[in-house]
Design a protein around this motif. Structure first.
Motif, PDB file in Angstrom:
ATOM      1  N   ALA A 159     -41.443  79.980  22.886  1.00 59.05           N
ATOM      2  CA  ALA A 159     -41.785  80.704  23.502  1.00 59.05           C
ATOM      3  C   ALA A 159     -40.773  81.684  23.131  1.00 59.05           C
ATOM      4  CB  ALA A 159     -41.479  79.433  24.505  1.00 59.05           C
ATOM      5  N   ALA A 160     -39.704  81.600  23.248  1.00 57.55           N
ATOM      6  CA  ALA A 160     -39.050  82.356  22.120  1.00 57.55           C
ATOM      7  C   ALA A 160     -39.526  84.057  22.245  1.00 57.55           C
ATOM      8  CB  ALA A 160     -37.450  82.079  22.444  1.00 57.55           C
ATOM      9  N   MET A 161     -39.686  83.414  20.739  1.00 60.84           N
ATOM     10  CA  MET A 161     -40.334  84.394  19.891  1.00 60.84           C
ATOM     11  C   MET A 161     -41.799  84.742  20.191  1.00 60.84           C
ATOM     12  SD  MET A 161     -41.154  82.982  15.169  1.00 60.84           S
ATOM     13  CE  MET A 161     -42.959  83.367  15.864  1.00 60.84           C
ATOM     14  N   LEU A 162     -42.127  83.957  20.895  1.00 59.45           N
ATOM     15  CA  LEU A 162     -43.788  85.262  21.481  1.00 59.45           C
ATOM     16  C   LEU A 162     -43.445  86.432  22.611  1.00 59.45           C
ATOM     17  CD1 LEU A 162     -46.813  85.313  21.521  1.00 59.45           C
ATOM     18  CD2 LEU A 162     -46.328  84.165  23.649  1.00 59.45           C
ATOM     19  N   GLN A 163     -42.367  85.811  23.523  1.00 61.02           N
ATOM     20  CA  GLN A 163     -41.314  86.652  24.234  1.00 61.02           C
ATOM     21  C   GLN A 163     -40.575  88.342  22.505  1.00 61.02           C
ATOM     22  OE1 GLN A 163     -38.834  85.338  26.431  1.00 61.02           O
ATOM     23  NE2 GLN A 163     -37.902  87.365  27.215  1.00 61.02           N
ATOM     24  N   ALA A 164     -39.686  87.966  22.082  1.00 57.71           N
ATOM     25  CA  ALA A 164     -39.765  88.160  21.363  1.00 57.71           C
ATOM     26  C   ALA A 164     -40.667  89.535  20.894  1.00 57.71           C
ATOM     27  CB  ALA A 164     -39.011  87.991  20.485  1.00 57.71           C
ATOM     28  N   GLN A 165     -42.193  89.062  20.565  1.00 55.76           N
ATOM     29  CA  GLN A 165     -43.394  89.645  19.506  1.00 55.76           C
ATOM     30  C   GLN A 165     -43.756  90.786  20.076  1.00 55.76           C
ATOM     31  OE1 GLN A 165     -44.906  86.171  17.590  1.00 55.76           O
ATOM     32  NE2 GLN A 165     -44.774  87.069  15.939  1.00 55.76           N
ATOM     33  N   ASP A 166     -43.721  90.058  21.364  1.00 56.41           N
ATOM     34  CA  ASP A 166     -45.144  90.422  22.378  1.00 56.41           C
ATOM     35  C   ASP A 166     -44.678  91.073  23.913  1.00 56.41           C
ATOM     36  OD1 ASP A 166     -47.140  91.173  24.136  1.00 56.41           O
ATOM     37  OD2 ASP A 166     -48.183  89.567  23.034  1.00 56.41           O
ATOM     38  N   LEU A 220     -34.768  84.506  15.399  1.00 59.52           N
ATOM     39  CA  LEU A 220     -35.732  85.356  15.907  1.00 59.52           C
ATOM     40  C   LEU A 220     -36.849  86.259  14.772  1.00 59.52           C
ATOM     41  CD1 LEU A 220     -35.237  86.017  19.055  1.00 59.52           C
ATOM     42  CD2 LEU A 220     -36.520  84.250  18.413  1.00 59.52           C
ATOM     43  N   ALA A 221     -35.711  86.919  13.254  1.00 57.57           N
ATOM     44  CA  ALA A 221     -35.942  87.665  12.629  1.00 57.57           C
ATOM     45  C   ALA A 221     -36.822  87.181  11.553  1.00 57.57           C
ATOM     46  CB  ALA A 221     -35.277  88.473  12.289  1.00 57.57           C
ATOM     47  N   PHE A 222     -35.718  85.849  11.136  1.00 58.20           N
ATOM     48  CA  PHE A 222     -37.001  85.422  10.174  1.00 58.20           C
ATOM     49  C   PHE A 222     -37.705  84.465  10.410  1.00 58.20           C
ATOM     50  CE2 PHE A 222     -36.321  80.985   7.554  1.00 58.20           C
ATOM     51  CZ  PHE A 222     -36.004  81.878   6.438  1.00 58.20           C
ATOM     52  N   ALA A 223     -37.812  83.510  11.980  1.00 57.11           N
ATOM     53  CA  ALA A 223     -39.042  83.193  11.966  1.00 57.11           C
ATOM     54  C   ALA A 223     -40.228  83.832  12.160  1.00 57.11           C
ATOM     55  CB  ALA A 223     -38.919  82.730  13.611  1.00 57.11           C
ATOM     56  N   GLN A 224     -40.321  84.932  12.570  1.00 55.57           N
ATOM     57  CA  GLN A 224     -40.816  86.075  13.303  1.00 55.57           C
ATOM     58  C   GLN A 224     -42.207  86.703  11.687  1.00 55.57           C
ATOM     59  OE1 GLN A 224     -39.713  89.157  15.128  1.00 55.57           O
ATOM     60  NE2 GLN A 224     -39.224  88.454  16.922  1.00 55.57           N
ATOM     61  N   GLN A 225     -40.986  86.458  10.473  1.00 56.82           N
ATOM     62  CA  GLN A 225     -41.329  86.650   9.191  1.00 56.82           C
ATOM     63  C   GLN A 225     -42.456  85.138   8.553  1.00 56.82           C
ATOM     64  OE1 GLN A 225     -37.306  87.440   7.584  1.00 56.82           O
ATOM     65  NE2 GLN A 225     -38.852  89.082   5.692  1.00 56.82           N
ATOM     66  N   ALA A 253     -43.614  84.003  10.786  1.00 56.53           N
ATOM     67  CA  ALA A 253     -44.958  83.360  11.673  1.00 56.53           C
ATOM     68  C   ALA A 253     -45.959  84.616  10.741  1.00 56.53           C
ATOM     69  CB  ALA A 253     -44.248  83.879  12.649  1.00 56.53           C
ATOM     70  N   ARG A 254     -45.419  85.847  10.018  1.00 54.50           N
ATOM     71  CA  ARG A 254     -46.796  86.858   9.511  1.00 54.50           C
ATOM     72  C   ARG A 254     -46.871  86.062   8.433  1.00 54.50           C
ATOM     73  NH1 ARG A 254     -42.688  90.232  11.415  1.00 54.50           N
ATOM     74  NH2 ARG A 254     -41.859  90.929   9.895  1.00 54.50           N
ATOM     75  N   GLY A 255     -46.565  85.178   7.801  1.00 52.34           N
ATOM     76  CA  GLY A 255     -47.000  84.523   6.047  1.00 52.34           C
ATOM     77  C   GLY A 255     -45.768  84.907   5.260  1.00 52.34           C
ATOM     78  N   GLU A 256     -45.094  85.163   4.983  1.00 53.74           N
ATOM     79  CA  GLU A 256     -43.546  85.322   4.735  1.00 53.74           C
ATOM     80  C   GLU A 256     -43.181  85.280   3.633  1.00 53.74           C
ATOM     81  OE1 GLU A 256     -41.933  89.361   5.773  1.00 53.74           O
ATOM     82  OE2 GLU A 256     -44.194  90.096   7.129  1.00 53.74           O
ATOM     83  N   ALA A 257     -41.866  84.902   3.381  1.00 52.05           N
ATOM     84  CA  ALA A 257     -41.150  84.148   2.003  1.00 52.05           C
ATOM     85  C   ALA A 257     -40.207  84.426   2.092  1.00 52.05           C
ATOM     86  CB  ALA A 257     -42.076  83.638   0.963  1.00 52.05           C
ATOM     87  N   PRO A 258     -39.415  84.606   3.312  1.00 46.19           N
ATOM     88  CA  PRO A 258     -38.195  85.743   3.709  1.00 46.19           C
ATOM     89  C   PRO A 258     -36.912  84.394   2.631  1.00 46.19           C
ATOM     90  CG  PRO A 258     -38.216  84.100   5.829  1.00 46.19           C
ATOM     91  CD  PRO A 258     -39.736  84.103   4.939  1.00 46.19           C
ATOM     92  N   SER A 259     -35.621  85.082   2.263  1.00 48.71           N
ATOM     93  CA  SER A 259     -34.331  83.978   2.059  1.00 48.71           C
ATOM     94  C   SER A 259     -33.760  83.680   2.845  1.00 48.71           C
ATOM     95  CB  SER A 259     -34.066  84.961   1.178  1.00 48.71           C
ATOM     96  OG  SER A 259     -32.683  84.485   0.312  1.00 48.71           O
ATOM     97  N   HIS A 260     -33.923  82.476   2.670  1.00 49.74           N
ATOM     98  CA  HIS A 260     -32.194  81.701   3.718  1.00 49.74           C
ATOM     99  C   HIS A 260     -31.199  82.557   3.695  1.00 49.74           C
ATOM    100  CE1 HIS A 260     -29.538  80.082   0.771  1.00 49.74           C
ATOM    101  NE2 HIS A 260     -30.354  79.536  -0.180  1.00 49.74           N
ATOM    102  N   ALA A 261     -30.787  83.757   2.885  1.00 51.03           N
ATOM    103  CA  ALA A 261     -29.867  84.278   2.963  1.00 51.03           C
ATOM    104  C   ALA A 261     -29.481  85.444   4.157  1.00 51.03           C
ATOM    105  CB  ALA A 261     -29.560  84.951   1.145  1.00 51.03           C
TER     106      ALA A 261
END
Length: 467
Positions: A91-98, A400-405, A407-415
């Protein structure tokens, strides 16, 4: 042979020290990793806390940071899982995105106040009691409809109905034009009408569904049922502890020399007017063993030889621990020469102040004769992170930024989660999270299963007689 009370007290302390700790947390990185994502995160955060307290004491900083960011990345992935994930985080991620979901959340924060404002304004001109004094006709009927719309929370329809009423210039409605125009132009009505529009959006409905999955709403039947189930579990745990304490008191009495007796006191309550500050301090103690001379106790008071709080689950002790410490520090403010009358479910207990002074925690550690009792089975994977700590970590901007990536199908580094690691040492918002593992370790180190304590005391008594 019978033993002196001070000898039996020493044997009880020995039993407390040597009893197994079923609920301890992992003590090293390898064990933490084996314990799962949350144990790994908690261990890494504890390493960060130790480094903050003594920067020279902790080698391998980069390795611990990588351990933390990998574990946090995994926690985020688990939180995003559609069915088994964390609905609050989603829910928090959806709030940040939309933007529209964000607007819905902002409007929701003042919805209750806006509703009160609008209903009071409509009641002032259209309450049924007032309308009975108005002449029958189209104007009174129209005002009655306005009241019904406000009572039903139909804010968009209310705004439209007020507009039509003002445009019609019905006979008898002139006296209400100014208040109707004030209601129509009020920011409260505009916000409520906009909120009603947003509720029709799919993204807002998805957000609400996620919020409902977080758990029952306060005051709901489901929340009441959950509370009753939790209370029942607590009663079961408390019964197991009290039964064990009664057996312990019986064992000690069978070996006690003289008139001194050990007895159990349930629900021991700190007396009114007791020294120290009561605010946020524990004032009722689930179970205790008191030792005193049944004949002469009124003169010198009894001694408190064992004090316990019961928990239905090991994790429940972590949030309770600070309040327990405050309660013990307050007990320790007793005057040594005084005797204090504690109410309990087993009658009044007159306890010597000198005995209460021994309750003082040392460096945030419980004294050896204060324990948590838990009869739950050991966890397959201990969960040392509380819901509040996980929520704080997941709410960090980098999380949140990591989660959004993801959700977009990206593969962010844990760094990319390194900013959360660096904030642990400096950001006030993360300080409670930083110290949680330390708190959980101390609480669980003082947690015993009642059966283990009984077995340990029996072993100590047997050794004492055989030596």
């Amino acid at each position: 042979m019978d033993l002196q009370p001070h000898h039996l007290d020493a044997l009880l302390l020995a039993a407390l020290r040597t009893a197994p700790r079923r609920y301890r947390l992992p003590a090293d990185a390898e064990a933490a990793v084996a314990g799962g994502t949350e144990a790994t995160l908690a261990f890494a955060m504890e390493a960060a806390r130790i480094e903050k307290a003594s920067p020279a004491a902790l080698p391998g900083h980069d390795g611990i940071q990588a351990l933390f960011t990998r574990a946090l990345a995994q926690l985020i992935r688990e939180a995003l899982a559609p069915e088994r994930g964390d609905p609050a985080f989603q829910a928090a991620m959806l709030q940040a995105q939309d933007a529209q979901v964000h607007e819905h959340v902002q409007l929701s924060r003042q919805r209750a106040a806006d509703r009160r404002t609008l209903r009071m304004a409509v009641d002032a001109i259209a309450h049924p009691g007032k309308l009975r004094r108005e002449a029958a006709g189209a104007a009174r009927d129209a005002l009655g409809r306005l009241h019904g719309l406000a009572a039903a929370g139909a804010w968009t329809e209310l705004a439209q109905a007020i507009g039509r009423l003002l445009a019609q210039e019905l006979p008898g409605a002139g006296n209400f034009r100014a208040p109707l125009e004030a209601i129509q132009s009020s920011p409260a009505l505009q916000r409520l009408a906009r909120g009603s529009e947003l509720l029709r959006l799919e993204s807002v409905q998805r957000y609400q569904a996620l919020c409902e999955r977080r758990g029952p709403l306060a005051g709901s039947d489901a929340a009441a049922a959950e509370g009753r189930a939790s209370a029942q579990q607590g009663r079961i745990a408390e019964h197991a502890a009290v039964e064990a304490f009664r057996k312990i008191a019986g064992m000690l009495n069978r070996h006690c020399q003289g008139a001194t007796t050990y007895r159990v006191a349930r629900g021991l309550r700190t007396p009114r007017g007791f020294p120290g500050e009561a605010r946020k301090a524990k004032e009722e103690w689930d179970a205790a063993i008191v030792r005193g001379d049944a004949c002469g106790e009124a003169d010198g008071g009894a001694d408190l030889v064992l004090l316990a709080e019961t928990k239905a689950s090991p994790a429940a002790a972590t949030s309770d621990f600070p309040r327990l410490l405050r309660g013990l520090r307050r007990l320790a403010q007793a005057r040594a020469e005084a005797v204090y009358a504690f109410a309990s479910a087993d009658g009044e207990q007159r306890i010597a102040g000198a005995s209460l002074q021994g309750m003082r925690p040392i460096r945030r550690l419980l004294p050896p004769h204060v324990i948590y009792c838990c009869s739950a089975p050991p966890e397959a994977l201990p969960q040392p992170l509380g819901a509040a700590t996980k929520a704080v970590l997941l709410a960090e901007p980098a999380s949140l930024a990591f989660a959004q990536q993801l959700a977009r199908g990206e593969a962010p580094s844990h760094a990319a989660l390194a900013p959360v690691w660096h904030a642990l040492a400096t950001a006030p918002r993360l300080q409670a999270a930083l110290h949680q593992y330390e708190t959980a370790q101390k609480a669980r180190a003082a947690m015993l299963h009642p059966d283990d304590l009984l077995a340990s005391l029996a072993h100590c008594l047997q050794r004492s007689y055989s030596s």
